[in-house]
Design a protein around this motif. Structure first.
Motif, PDB file in Angstrom:
ATOM      1  N   GLN A  49       0.825  -1.223   0.000  1.00 19.22           N
ATOM      2  CA  GLN A  49       0.000   0.000   0.000  1.00 19.22           C
ATOM      3  C   GLN A  49       0.854   1.265   0.000  1.00 19.22           C
ATOM      4  N   MET A  50       1.952   1.229  -0.723  1.00 16.52           N
ATOM      5  CA  MET A  50       2.833   2.384  -0.783  1.00 16.52           C
ATOM      6  C   MET A  50       2.208   3.533  -1.570  1.00 16.52           C
ATOM      7  N   ARG A  51       1.346   3.224  -2.548  1.00 12.01           N
ATOM      8  CA  ARG A  51       0.779   4.283  -3.382  1.00 12.01           C
ATOM      9  C   ARG A  51      -0.164   5.195  -2.594  1.00 12.01           C
ATOM     10  N   PRO A  52      -1.140   4.657  -1.837  1.00  5.58           N
ATOM     11  CA  PRO A  52      -1.935   5.579  -1.011  1.00  5.58           C
ATOM     12  C   PRO A  52      -1.095   6.293   0.038  1.00  5.58           C
ATOM     13  N   MET A  53      -0.036   5.620   0.498  1.00  9.52           N
ATOM     14  CA  MET A  53       0.858   6.254   1.469  1.00  9.52           C
ATOM     15  C   MET A  53       1.533   7.482   0.862  1.00  9.52           C
ATOM     16  N   PHE A  54       2.002   7.357  -0.381  1.00 12.22           N
ATOM     17  CA  PHE A  54       2.614   8.497  -1.065  1.00 12.22           C
ATOM     18  C   PHE A  54       1.605   9.627  -1.217  1.00 12.22           C
ATOM     19  N   ALA A  74      -8.247   6.348  -3.728  1.00  8.91           N
ATOM     20  CA  ALA A  74      -9.156   5.316  -4.232  1.00  8.91           C
ATOM     21  C   ALA A  74      -8.996   5.136  -5.736  1.00  8.91           C
ATOM     22  N   LEU A  75      -8.917   6.256  -6.463  1.00  4.26           N
ATOM     23  CA  LEU A  75      -8.780   6.205  -7.923  1.00  4.26           C
ATOM     24  C   LEU A  75      -7.518   5.452  -8.326  1.00  4.26           C
ATOM     25  N   ILE A  76      -6.396   5.794  -7.695  1.00  2.00           N
ATOM     26  CA  ILE A  76      -5.125   5.177  -8.091  1.00  2.00           C
ATOM     27  C   ILE A  76      -5.042   3.730  -7.617  1.00  2.00           C
ATOM     28  N   CYS A 184      -1.123  13.933  -7.535  1.00  2.00           N
ATOM     29  CA  CYS A 184      -2.503  13.976  -7.023  1.00  2.00           C
ATOM     30  C   CYS A 184      -2.538  14.325  -5.537  1.00  2.00           C
ATOM     31  N   GLY A 185      -1.562  13.815  -4.791  1.00  2.00           N
ATOM     32  CA  GLY A 185      -1.500  14.131  -3.367  1.00  2.00           C
ATOM     33  C   GLY A 185      -1.317  15.622  -3.143  1.00  2.00           C
ATOM     34  N   ALA A 186      -0.408  16.222  -3.900  1.00  2.00           N
ATOM     35  CA  ALA A 186      -0.179  17.668  -3.777  1.00  2.00           C
ATOM     36  C   ALA A 186      -1.411  18.444  -4.243  1.00  2.00           C
ATOM     37  N   HIS A 187      -1.983  18.029  -5.371  1.00  2.00           N
ATOM     38  CA  HIS A 187      -3.172  18.706  -5.891  1.00  2.00           C
ATOM     39  C   HIS A 187      -4.332  18.615  -4.897  1.00  2.00           C
ATOM     40  N   GLY A 188      -4.489  17.455  -4.266  1.00  2.00           N
ATOM     41  CA  GLY A 188      -5.574  17.266  -3.306  1.00  2.00           C
ATOM     42  C   GLY A 188      -5.484  18.197  -2.115  1.00  2.00           C
ATOM     43  N   ALA A 189      -4.268  18.637  -1.796  1.00  2.00           N
ATOM     44  CA  ALA A 189      -4.067  19.554  -0.662  1.00  2.00           C
ATOM     45  C   ALA A 189      -4.146  21.012  -1.094  1.00  2.00           C
ATOM     46  N   GLY A 190      -4.395  21.254  -2.384  1.00  2.00           N
ATOM     47  CA  GLY A 190      -4.505  22.624  -2.866  1.00  2.00           C
ATOM     48  C   GLY A 190      -3.182  23.275  -3.206  1.00  2.00           C
ATOM     49  N   ALA A 191      -2.165  22.455  -3.524  1.00  2.00           N
ATOM     50  CA  ALA A 191      -0.848  22.996  -3.853  1.00  2.00           C
ATOM     51  C   ALA A 191      -0.873  23.731  -5.186  1.00  2.00           C
ATOM     52  N   SER A 192       0.131  24.593  -5.399  1.00  2.00           N
ATOM     53  CA  SER A 192       0.232  25.339  -6.648  1.00  2.00           C
ATOM     54  C   SER A 192       0.622  24.405  -7.790  1.00  2.00           C
TER      55      SER A 192
END
Length: 326
Positions: A49-54, A74-76, A184-192
């Motif tokens: 489960q490294m991908r959701p962790m990333f 979930a998507l990935i 996606c992780g950065a985008h999900g947090a509202g990153a630039s």
């Protein structure tokens, strides 16, 4: 840096991982008895489960974990699971992680359809939650993964793969999905947009290091990693240690080795001869050094962020990818 296991590395996002697992299982319940049975079987084979962790760690690095972060995970995970089911069909594999593969138990037709279902479920989930940018990022990764598989098949026909070809193949097949996780992780947090692109590059570098490490397992003595050595050679998959050996062999020796890999890959004694050649060459040391180069480039990108729990865990996760023994 102290060597940790995945559970310790995931500590800052452990609660989110548990929520994700519960939601993910619930989202896959269906009215089809066969589909439900196959999916329950797949979920029993939960990997690292490294991908959701990333995804969760990169979200936390950029501020906080949001609903969008969970949608991305979930998507990935759906996409990754679908790709594993399809890969087993393509590779005609009977086992994965020590258990029978879906195609071994339910035949190829059912396996392909289950993989298609998982992929379509992920795409619909993204549309239902209006995650259009994430859908774009992940769709690009799917495209690259397919291109990588086809390029590998093309190169395997003639055994004319260079180191540059190898890096291109693993960039597309493996690194593209880890890059998508981090973007996606950065985008999900509202990153630039700049930060999303930086995290995409970070994931790309980690993914290359991850795959080189995976390929090195093929040359370890059987029993050290829990799987027999030489499987990639039997499948005519050219990895960096083999490419380095071929590049540093005489013309006649190179032709002899390629002939064995291409025409005698089903003969254990021939496979073992090539394995020993690689083990006794500088190929493994060279591949390891290249892996560390990519790892260090990834770690350098994290220096752009202030010291915090999420950055420390990401650094540990990167190091884990190159030091793991499974």
């Amino acid at each position: 840096m102290k060597k940790l296991n995945l559970q310790e590395i995931a500590a800052p996002v452990q609660a989110e991982m548990e929520v994700f697992n519960a939601r993910f299982r619930a989202s896959l319940k269906t009215d089809s008895m066969l589909l439900d049975r196959v999916i329950r079987y797949i979920l029993k084979r939960k990997g690292k489960q490294m991908r959701p962790m990333f995804i969760f760690l990169t979200s936390l690095l950029h501020g906080k974990i949001t609903d969008s972060s969970h949608h991305a995970a979930a998507l990935i995970e759906l996409l990754h699971t679908a790709s594993l089911v399809h890969d087993d069909v393509v590779d005609e594999s009977d086992q994965r992680r020590g258990l029978f593969s879906v195609n071994a138990l339910w035949k190829n037709k059912a396996a392909v359809l289950v993989g298609d279902y998982l992929l379509s479920r992920g795409l619909l989930m993204a549309l239902e939650t209006n995650e259009f940018e994430m859908l774009r990022i992940v769709s690009d990764a799917v495209k690259q993964m397919s291109e990588g598989e086809l390029l590998q098949i093309e190169k395997a026909r003639f055994m004319n793969i260079s180191e540059a070809d190898y890096i291109t193949i693993i960039s597309k097949k493996t690194a593209s999905l880890i890059a998508a996780c981090c973007a996606c992780g950065a985008h999900g947090a509202g990153a630039s947009a700049e930060e999303v692109e930086r995290m995409k590059e970070f994931g790309h570098l980690v993914g290359i290091a991850f795959q080189i490490k995976d390929d090195l397992f093929d040359f370890q003595v059987s029993g050290q990693t829990g799987k027999p050595g030489g499987l990639d050679l039997q499948d005519q998959k050219m990895s960096l240690p083999v490419i380095h050996l071929l590049n540093n062999s005489s013309y006649l020796e190179r032709r002899r080795l390629i002939h064995m890999i291409k025409n005698h890959n089903d003969e254990i004694d021939k496979v073992n001869e090539v394995l020993e050649k690689v083990r006794n060459s500088a190929g493994i040391a060279y591949a390891s050094s290249r892996m560390i180069e990519y790892r260090d480039k990834a770690l350098a990108l994290l220096k752009n962020y202030p010291e915090q729990e999420a950055r420390t865990s990401l650094e540990q996760l990167v190091i884990f990818t190159t030091e793991r023994n499974y």
